[in-house]
Scaffold this motif. Structure first.
Motif, mmCIF file in Angstrom:
data_model
loop_
_atom_site.group_PDB
_atom_site.id
_atom_site.type_symbol
_atom_site.label_atom_id
_atom_site.label_comp_id
_atom_site.label_asym_id
_atom_site.label_seq_id
_atom_site.Cartn_x
_atom_site.Cartn_y
_atom_site.Cartn_z
ATOM 1 N N UNK A 99 29.571 10.210 56.591
ATOM 2 C CA UNK A 99 29.510 11.419 55.804
ATOM 3 C C UNK A 99 28.184 11.480 55.048
ATOM 4 N N UNK A 100 27.815 12.690 54.624
ATOM 5 C CA UNK A 100 26.601 12.845 53.818
ATOM 6 C C UNK A 100 25.333 13.031 54.627
ATOM 7 N N UNK A 101 25.436 13.240 55.936
ATOM 8 C CA UNK A 101 24.235 13.454 56.752
ATOM 9 C C UNK A 101 23.435 12.204 57.016
ATOM 10 N N UNK A 105 19.560 11.871 58.543
ATOM 11 C CA UNK A 105 18.560 11.219 57.695
ATOM 12 C C UNK A 105 17.868 10.083 58.442
ATOM 13 N N UNK A 106 18.640 9.324 59.215
ATOM 14 C CA UNK A 106 18.031 8.233 59.997
ATOM 15 C C UNK A 106 17.091 8.790 61.055
ATOM 16 N N UNK A 261 17.831 9.550 52.949
ATOM 17 C CA UNK A 261 18.745 8.526 53.465
ATOM 18 C C UNK A 261 19.444 7.809 52.317
ATOM 19 N N UNK A 262 18.700 7.533 51.240
ATOM 20 C CA UNK A 262 19.320 6.876 50.079
ATOM 21 C C UNK A 262 20.373 7.778 49.438
ATOM 22 N N UNK A 263 20.099 9.070 49.374
ATOM 23 C CA UNK A 263 21.088 9.997 48.815
ATOM 24 C C UNK A 263 22.331 10.095 49.688
#
Length: 427
Positions: A99-101, A105-106, A261-263
């Motif tokens: 979840x969260x994309x 992001x990767x 990615x951290x978010x």
């Protein structure tokens, strides 16, 4: 027959004496660029690096895999659970729902790294072009130093001949001849030193493409021919497009992708599993399913988000520092070029012609007995020193020009005989 054979042999010997078996190869600056482009490890390295980054992107694009599980319960215990008589077997599949994309992001981070590779290669290419041009210029400078040394030797030979003539006429002591011979020996030493420097400079240039025993000569050119360049304001505009600053654009994309990615790590992933269980007592089958979520994902992701955000802010400061450094270097190189260009021009148009006339007049006066040998020799030294000074200024200007064009990302000009546009296309 023996006479004809002897005549043929004599002709062959004569041809070999006149034409060497292997003439030294002559290379231009274009040729040097091409050799470096095809063989230097720094440029060939981008191929394997791109392959690594493409593999990393493929790995980053993978979704969490499926996990097959098999579990046995109520086996090898005591009483009714002894052995496998009452064992229950469960077969299931499990995975993670991101979840969260995180996947996007990767992918974005991997693609950003691939995009910056081309800019990094261009920066390395320009650095290599600059180094090739500097080493090529060193050979050109040594060639001109040898020309000056040969000219000085010819001048000193005239002074020795003039001193001997005066000695034979009883008009001057032997010490004058010895002094003239010592000056001639120093001029010959300068030529020998220049010859040794030429060998070293060729080896230094050839090392860029891995040649261990160079036997080439470079195409002769005139380092005194200094082209007109744009004013400093126009060059600062070009500075914005230099790869050294363009790299920061790619690095910014990378750090923005790291922040995203951290978010995404603050969104909790869901682990799920589904399967079938066999109930040993009744022989029936039942469906099993389960989900699990890690608690506190947002608080654990918070330090990574702060770090990624701080790296992004730091990058802007790094870019400002780099821009100031490049601006200062460009200003220094532009100033050096302008001053050296003026010095070369004034030496050529004003100082050297007057010294040449003064030296010729001094020679006539010495042969007529109107001045001493020291006065003539001093003028000779002044003339030779002025030519060396002009060459040093021209070489300094050419080095400054190479630095200017490296900073602005433009084509290089190491000598007037090579088109800057053609050089820029070489690599």
């Amino acid at each position: 027959m023996s006479f004809r054979f002897a005549a043929l042999a004599a002709w062959i010997v004569g041809v070999v004496a006149v034409f060497p078996a292997t003439a030294a190869e002559r290379i231009s600056l274009d040729d040097a660029f091409q050799r470096v482009a095809s063989s230097h490890p720094d440029l060939r390295l981008s191929g394997p690096q791109r392959a690594v980054l493409l593999a990393d992107r493929d790995r980053a694009s993978l979704r969490p895999g499926l996990v097959a599980r098999a579990s046995v319960e109520n086996a090898f215990g005591t009483g009714a659970a002894s052995g496998v008589q009452g064992a229950e077997l469960t077969l299931s599949l499990a995975s993670v729902l991101e979840r969260g994309g995180k996947l996007d992001a990767r992918r974005t981070l991997a693609n950003s790294r691939i995009d910056t590779l081309a800019v990094e290669r261009e920066a390395r290419r320009l650095d290599l072009l600059a180094e090739v041009a500097r080493r090529y210029l060193a050979i050109i400078a040594v060639q001109r130093q040898r020309d000056i040394a040969r000219f000085d030797i010819a001048q000193r030979q005239r002074t020795v001949a003039g001193a001997r003539k005066r000695l034979q006429a009883g008009a001057s002591p032997e010490s004058v001849v010895l002094t003239a011979q010592a000056a001639l020996a120093r001029a010959e030493l300068d030529l020998a030193r220049a010859d040794q420097r030429a060998t070293t400079a060729r080896q230094h240039l050839a090392a860029l493409w891995g040649e261990r025993a160079p036997d080439f000569e470079v195409v002769a050119s005139d380092p005194l021919q200094l082209p007109a360049i744009a004013d400093f304001t126009a060059l600062t505009v070009l500075l914005e497009r230099t790869p050294e600053l363009t790299q920061f654009v790619g690095e910014q994309r990378i750090r923005e992708a790291r922040l995203q990615l951290a978010r995404s790590e603050s969104a909790t992933d869901v682990s799920w599993d589904v399967g079938v269980r066999r109930l040993q007592a009744s022989g029936d089958f039942g469906f099993v399913a389960g989900i699990s979520m890690q608690l506190g994902a947002r608080s654990r992701a918070e330090p990574g988000i702060r770090a990624a955000d701080a790296e992004l802010v730091a990058l802007e400061i790094e870019r400002e520092a780099k821009e100031l450094s490049l601006y200062s270097t460009l200003a220094e190189a532009h100033g050096r070029y302008s001053v050296a260009q003026l010095e070369v021009s004034r030496m050529q148009s004003d100082i050297l012609p007057k010294l040449a006339k003064a030296e010729a007049s001094a020679e006539r006066a010495y042969r007529a007995g109107a001045i001493s040998y020291l006065e003539w020799a001093q003028l000779l030294s002044e003339y030779t020193l002025a030519r060396k000074q002009q060459l040093d200024a021209a070489v300094d200007a050419q080095r400054a020009l190479i630095e200017i064009q490296r900073l602005t990302g433009q084509a290089f000009v190491a000598d007037a005989g090579v088109s800057s546009e053609r050089q820029g296309r070489n690599l």
